[in-house]
Design a protein around this motif. Structure first.
Motif, PDB file in Angstrom:
ATOM      1  N   SER A 188       6.795  12.640  -5.498  1.00  0.00           N
ATOM      2  CA  SER A 188       5.563  11.875  -5.180  1.00  0.00           C
ATOM      3  C   SER A 188       5.595  10.452  -5.727  1.00  0.00           C
ATOM      4  N   LEU A 189       6.722  10.036  -6.300  1.00  0.00           N
ATOM      5  CA  LEU A 189       6.777   8.686  -6.871  1.00  0.00           C
ATOM      6  C   LEU A 189       6.925   7.626  -5.770  1.00  0.00           C
ATOM      7  N   ALA A 190       6.658   6.385  -6.170  1.00  0.00           N
ATOM      8  CA  ALA A 190       6.779   5.268  -5.229  1.00  0.00           C
ATOM      9  C   ALA A 190       8.260   4.941  -5.003  1.00  0.00           C
ATOM     10  N   PRO A 191       8.593   4.373  -3.827  1.00  0.00           N
ATOM     11  CA  PRO A 191       9.996   3.994  -3.604  1.00  0.00           C
ATOM     12  C   PRO A 191      10.363   2.751  -4.424  1.00  0.00           C
ATOM     13  N   HIS A 248       0.835  -1.207   0.000  1.00  0.00           N
ATOM     14  CA  HIS A 248       0.000   0.000   0.000  1.00  0.00           C
ATOM     15  C   HIS A 248       0.872   1.260   0.000  1.00  0.00           C
ATOM     16  N   LEU A 249       0.764   2.011  -1.099  1.00  0.00           N
ATOM     17  CA  LEU A 249       1.458   3.302  -1.174  1.00  0.00           C
ATOM     18  C   LEU A 249       0.553   4.347  -0.536  1.00  0.00           C
ATOM     19  N   GLU A 250       1.137   5.215   0.303  1.00  0.00           N
ATOM     20  CA  GLU A 250       0.301   6.231   0.959  1.00  0.00           C
ATOM     21  C   GLU A 250      -0.386   7.122  -0.087  1.00  0.00           C
ATOM     22  N   MET A 251      -1.544   7.646   0.254  1.00  0.00           N
ATOM     23  CA  MET A 251      -2.330   8.561  -0.589  1.00  0.00           C
ATOM     24  C   MET A 251      -2.434   8.043  -2.024  1.00  0.00           C
ATOM     25  N   SER A 252      -3.075   6.897  -2.172  1.00  0.00           N
ATOM     26  CA  SER A 252      -3.106   6.290  -3.503  1.00  0.00           C
ATOM     27  C   SER A 252      -4.360   5.458  -3.742  1.00  0.00           C
ATOM     28  N   ARG A 253      -4.422   4.939  -4.974  1.00  0.00           N
ATOM     29  CA  ARG A 253      -5.505   4.048  -5.403  1.00  0.00           C
ATOM     30  C   ARG A 253      -5.674   2.827  -4.511  1.00  0.00           C
ATOM     31  N   SER A 254      -4.663   2.534  -3.759  1.00  0.00           N
ATOM     32  CA  SER A 254      -4.632   1.331  -2.960  1.00  0.00           C
ATOM     33  C   SER A 254      -5.721   1.307  -1.878  1.00  0.00           C
ATOM     34  N   THR A 255      -6.209   2.470  -1.465  1.00  0.00           N
ATOM     35  CA  THR A 255      -7.219   2.516  -0.389  1.00  0.00           C
ATOM     36  C   THR A 255      -8.460   1.716  -0.769  1.00  0.00           C
ATOM     37  N   ARG A 256      -8.803   1.715  -2.071  1.00  0.00           N
ATOM     38  CA  ARG A 256     -10.026   0.991  -2.440  1.00  0.00           C
ATOM     39  C   ARG A 256      -9.863  -0.524  -2.276  1.00  0.00           C
ATOM     40  N   VAL A 257      -8.618  -1.015  -2.347  1.00  0.00           N
ATOM     41  CA  VAL A 257      -8.381  -2.445  -2.078  1.00  0.00           C
ATOM     42  C   VAL A 257      -8.633  -2.727  -0.584  1.00  0.00           C
ATOM     43  N   ALA A 273     -13.155   3.296 -15.099  1.00  0.00           N
ATOM     44  CA  ALA A 273     -12.494   4.029 -14.009  1.00  0.00           C
ATOM     45  C   ALA A 273     -11.026   4.331 -14.333  1.00  0.00           C
ATOM     46  N   GLU A 274     -10.273   3.302 -14.695  1.00  0.00           N
ATOM     47  CA  GLU A 274      -8.848   3.510 -14.998  1.00  0.00           C
ATOM     48  C   GLU A 274      -8.615   3.807 -16.475  1.00  0.00           C
ATOM     49  N   GLY A 275      -9.503   3.285 -17.353  1.00  0.00           N
ATOM     50  CA  GLY A 275      -9.255   3.415 -18.787  1.00  0.00           C
ATOM     51  C   GLY A 275      -9.662   4.758 -19.359  1.00  0.00           C
ATOM     52  N   ALA A 294       6.042   4.964   1.653  1.00  0.00           N
ATOM     53  CA  ALA A 294       5.874   6.428   1.585  1.00  0.00           C
ATOM     54  C   ALA A 294       6.254   6.906   0.191  1.00  0.00           C
ATOM     55  N   ARG A 295       5.601   7.953  -0.272  1.00  0.00           N
ATOM     56  CA  ARG A 295       5.967   8.565  -1.550  1.00  0.00           C
ATOM     57  C   ARG A 295       7.214   9.432  -1.361  1.00  0.00           C
ATOM     58  N   ASP A 296       7.974   9.585  -2.437  1.00  0.00           N
ATOM     59  CA  ASP A 296       9.104  10.507  -2.414  1.00  0.00           C
ATOM     60  C   ASP A 296       8.546  11.919  -2.178  1.00  0.00           C
ATOM     61  N   GLY A 347       6.545  -1.591 -10.250  1.00  0.00           N
ATOM     62  CA  GLY A 347       6.847  -0.766  -9.074  1.00  0.00           C
ATOM     63  C   GLY A 347       5.719   0.153  -8.654  1.00  0.00           C
ATOM     64  N   LYS A 348       4.467  -0.221  -8.954  1.00  0.00           N
ATOM     65  CA  LYS A 348       3.317   0.621  -8.599  1.00  0.00           C
ATOM     66  C   LYS A 348       2.514  -0.027  -7.486  1.00  0.00           C
ATOM     67  N   SER A 349       1.595   0.720  -6.959  1.00  0.00           N
ATOM     68  CA  SER A 349       0.688   0.221  -5.931  1.00  0.00           C
ATOM     69  C   SER A 349      -0.747   0.480  -6.403  1.00  0.00           C
ATOM     70  N   PRO A 350      -1.698  -0.392  -6.086  1.00  0.00           N
ATOM     71  CA  PRO A 350      -1.593  -1.528  -5.176  1.00  0.00           C
ATOM     72  C   PRO A 350      -1.104  -2.807  -5.835  1.00  0.00           C
ATOM     73  N   VAL A 351      -0.545  -3.671  -4.970  1.00  0.00           N
ATOM     74  CA  VAL A 351      -0.258  -5.068  -5.331  1.00  0.00           C
ATOM     75  C   VAL A 351      -0.684  -5.881  -4.113  1.00  0.00           C
ATOM     76  N   GLU A 401      -2.629  -4.204 -10.389  1.00  0.00           N
ATOM     77  CA  GLU A 401      -3.692  -3.499 -11.132  1.00  0.00           C
ATOM     78  C   GLU A 401      -4.972  -3.525 -10.298  1.00  0.00           C
ATOM     79  N   SER A 402      -5.390  -2.348  -9.822  1.00  0.00           N
ATOM     80  CA  SER A 402      -6.477  -2.352  -8.837  1.00  0.00           C
ATOM     81  C   SER A 402      -7.756  -3.031  -9.313  1.00  0.00           C
ATOM     82  N   GLY A 403      -8.146  -2.834 -10.585  1.00  0.00           N
ATOM     83  CA  GLY A 403      -9.361  -3.487 -11.074  1.00  0.00           C
ATOM     84  C   GLY A 403      -9.240  -5.004 -10.995  1.00  0.00           C
TER      85      GLY A 403
END
Ligand code: GSH
Length: 224
Positions: free
Chosen positions: A38-41, A6-15, A101-103, A32-34, A51-55, A65-67
């Protein structure tokens, strides 16, 4: 136990919200984001090559891919909940919004974020007015008219639907929650003109499972 990267402040909250609705136990690995970009670590690349979130990791299965994650969770653990009956209009709407939503919606909201940030980026004083002009032109031509169009489309859809596919909350509502929060954050004054979008968002935010997800995961939205 399911692990959510879970990356902070991100799409991951819906998971997290989906997991809370399903009342499944889960563990959160927070990133945490840089602070500047604001990129992911980099560590997230060890979980998935993009290297994205959520996974999520569920036993031997890793899903990005959240969907796809939301569909995996409702298919595997939903026992028929959160997905309309196949062959119905509600099901077709469900499929549509799961892709939309994403497309279709997120790209303009992401462009808006990038364009606003161009104007705020550090630069020599003589370049700043040019950057501001470019940012404003791009918002005016590309982002704002499209965001307005999507806003009106969603507001109209919700005039006749309590949730995105009908009377019941489905995974499509959970998926749509992030772009709609982004629409509120980045869409400006348009949003307040729609009582239906506001009603939908108030209903989302009032759900105990949604609140538990935010309590555990932290704020949803990255500010522009
Ligand atoms: N379409 C993908 C997008 C994934 C994505 O871009 N996630 C963002 C978080 S909102 C991210 O990881 N950003 C950090 C970065 O790009 O470095 C999904 O829905 O999962």
């Amino acid at each position: 136990m399911i692990k959510v990267h879970h990356l902070e402040m991100s799409r991951s909250t819906r998971v997290l919200w989906m997991l809370e609705e399903l009342e499944l136990p889960y563990e959160i690995v927070k990133y945490a984001r840089d602070r500047e970009t604001s990129l992911a670590p980099k560590e997230l690349e060890a979980i998935h090559p993009l290297g994205k979130s959520p996974v999520i990791v569920d036993g031997n299965t890793t899903i990005a891919e959240s969907g796809a994650i939301l569909e995996y969770l409702s298919d595997t653990y939903g026992k028929g909940r959160f997905v309309p009956e196949a062959g119905t209009q509600a099901y077709r709407d469900y499929r549509y919004f799961m892709h939309y939503a994403e497309g279709s919606l997120m790209p303009y909201l992401l462009l808006k974020l990038v364009f606003v940030r161009i104007a705020k980026a550090p630069a020599p004083f003589f370049v700043r007015p040019i950057m501001k002009q470019i940012s404003s032109k791009l918002q005016q031509i590309v982002a704002d008219p499209n965001i307005r169009r999507h806003h009106d489309f969603l507001a109209k859809h919700l005039e006749t639907h309590t949730w995105f596919t009908g009377d019941q909350l489905t995974t499509a509502d959970i998926h749509m929650s992030y772009p709609i929060e982004a629409l509120v954050e980045r869409g400006g004054r348009d949003f307040t003109s729609s009582p239906h979008l506001k009603r939908w968002l108030d209903a989302v935010r009032a759900r105990p499972a949604f609140r538990r997800a935010v309590d555990r995961g932290g704020p949803i939205m990255l500010e522009v």
